[in-house]
Design a protein around this motif. Structure first.
Motif, PDB file in Angstrom:
ATOM      1  N   VAL A   1       0.781  -1.142   0.005  1.00  0.00           N
ATOM      2  CA  VAL A   1      -0.377   0.192  -0.043  1.00  0.00           C
ATOM      3  C   VAL A   1       1.174   0.521   0.369  1.00  0.00           C
ATOM      4  O   VAL A   1       1.399   1.330   0.852  1.00  0.00           O
ATOM      5  CB  VAL A   1      -0.671  -0.008   1.105  1.00  0.00           C
ATOM      6  CG1 VAL A   1      -2.359   1.280   1.006  1.00  0.00           C
ATOM      7  CG2 VAL A   1      -1.886  -1.295   1.224  1.00  0.00           C
ATOM      8  N   THR A   2       0.230   2.192  -0.616  1.00  0.00           N
ATOM      9  CA  THR A   2       1.172   3.886  -1.262  1.00  0.00           C
ATOM     10  C   THR A   2       0.405   4.772  -1.005  1.00  0.00           C
ATOM     11  O   THR A   2      -0.691   4.412  -1.062  1.00  0.00           O
ATOM     12  CB  THR A   2       2.172   3.729  -2.420  1.00  0.00           C
ATOM     13  OG1 THR A   2       1.470   3.365  -3.272  1.00  0.00           O
ATOM     14  CG2 THR A   2       3.560   2.288  -2.505  1.00  0.00           C
ATOM     15  N   ASN A   3       0.484   5.564  -0.023  1.00  0.00           N
ATOM     16  CA  ASN A   3      -0.187   7.063  -0.572  1.00  0.00           C
ATOM     17  C   ASN A   3       0.761   8.384  -1.016  1.00  0.00           C
ATOM     18  O   ASN A   3       2.095   7.887  -0.429  1.00  0.00           O
ATOM     19  CB  ASN A   3      -0.344   7.047   0.579  1.00  0.00           C
ATOM     20  CG  ASN A   3      -1.547   6.260   1.187  1.00  0.00           C
ATOM     21  OD1 ASN A   3      -2.513   6.279   0.592  1.00  0.00           O
ATOM     22  ND2 ASN A   3      -1.443   5.148   2.631  1.00  0.00           N
ATOM     23  N   TYR A   4       0.575   9.333  -1.792  1.00  0.00           N
ATOM     24  CA  TYR A   4       1.363   9.939  -2.205  1.00  0.00           C
ATOM     25  C   TYR A   4       0.027  10.801  -1.885  1.00  0.00           C
ATOM     26  O   TYR A   4      -0.746  11.106  -1.823  1.00  0.00           O
ATOM     27  CB  TYR A   4       1.021   9.601  -3.215  1.00  0.00           C
ATOM     28  CG  TYR A   4       2.407   8.361  -4.015  1.00  0.00           C
ATOM     29  CD1 TYR A   4       1.425   7.468  -4.625  1.00  0.00           C
ATOM     30  CD2 TYR A   4       3.550   8.619  -3.824  1.00  0.00           C
ATOM     31  CE1 TYR A   4       2.272   6.474  -4.762  1.00  0.00           C
ATOM     32  CE2 TYR A   4       4.037   8.199  -4.435  1.00  0.00           C
ATOM     33  CZ  TYR A   4       3.650   6.677  -4.174  1.00  0.00           C
ATOM     34  OH  TYR A   4       4.905   5.500  -4.983  1.00  0.00           O
ATOM     35  N   ALA A   5       0.719  12.741  -1.531  1.00  0.00           N
ATOM     36  CA  ALA A   5       0.086  13.308  -1.675  1.00  0.00           C
ATOM     37  C   ALA A   5       0.037  14.148  -2.856  1.00  0.00           C
ATOM     38  O   ALA A   5       0.630  13.381  -3.962  1.00  0.00           O
ATOM     39  CB  ALA A   5       1.262  14.735  -1.265  1.00  0.00           C
ATOM     40  N   GLY A   6      -1.035  14.923  -2.925  1.00  0.00           N
ATOM     41  CA  GLY A   6      -1.861  15.207  -4.323  1.00  0.00           C
ATOM     42  C   GLY A   6      -0.445  15.992  -5.338  1.00  0.00           C
ATOM     43  O   GLY A   6      -0.286  15.412  -6.804  1.00  0.00           O
ATOM     44  N   ALA A   7       0.183  16.432  -4.915  1.00  0.00           N
ATOM     45  CA  ALA A   7       0.951  17.565  -5.401  1.00  0.00           C
ATOM     46  C   ALA A   7       2.269  15.906  -6.063  1.00  0.00           C
ATOM     47  O   ALA A   7       2.864  16.873  -6.681  1.00  0.00           O
ATOM     48  CB  ALA A   7       2.230  18.474  -4.654  1.00  0.00           C
TER      49      ALA A   7
END
Length: 126
Positions: free
Chosen positions: A57-63
């Protein structure tokens, strides 16, 4: 106790790429989620990306979504941040971080991280 050491920063031209590494000490790396944050001069520390303990699972800032990639190698106790298409506004000190609790999916909240690296400078020139 977990010690984190970042490497791979430096100066790059706009549009270029860098890969940051964060090496962790201790035998519990594979059970901890990891995060990358950055802090630009005069600004608060902000979330960049996070990865679960397994890497699934990975998560990123929108930018940064679509331009940055977080990954990990549990055998090497290292987490990476591949940064592509860099812009001058991405200039900051980048930090990796780990929580004290285990088996998480990776949080965007810096308050959920207990261990921090010393930070590494990334400078993007225009």
């Amino acid at each position: 106790q977990v010690q984190l050491v970042e490497s791979g920063g430096g100066l790059v031209q706009a549009g270029g790429s860098l890969r940051l590494s964060c090496a962790a000490s201790g035998r519990t790396f594979s059970s901890r989620s990891m995060g990358w944050f950055r802090q630009a001069p005069g600004k608060e520390r902000e979330f960049v990306a996070a990865i679960s303990y397994s890497g699934g699972v990975t998560n990123y800032a929108g930018a940064v979504k679509g331009r940055f990639t977080i990954s990990r190698d549990n055998a090497e106790s290292t987490v990476y941040l591949q940064m592509n298409s860099l812009k001058p506004e991405r200039t900051a000190v980048y930090y990796c971080a780990a929580p004290s609790w285990r088996y998480g999916t990776g949080s965007y909240d810096p308050n959920e991280y207990d261990y921090w690296g010393q930070g590494i400078q990334v400078t993007v020139s225009s």
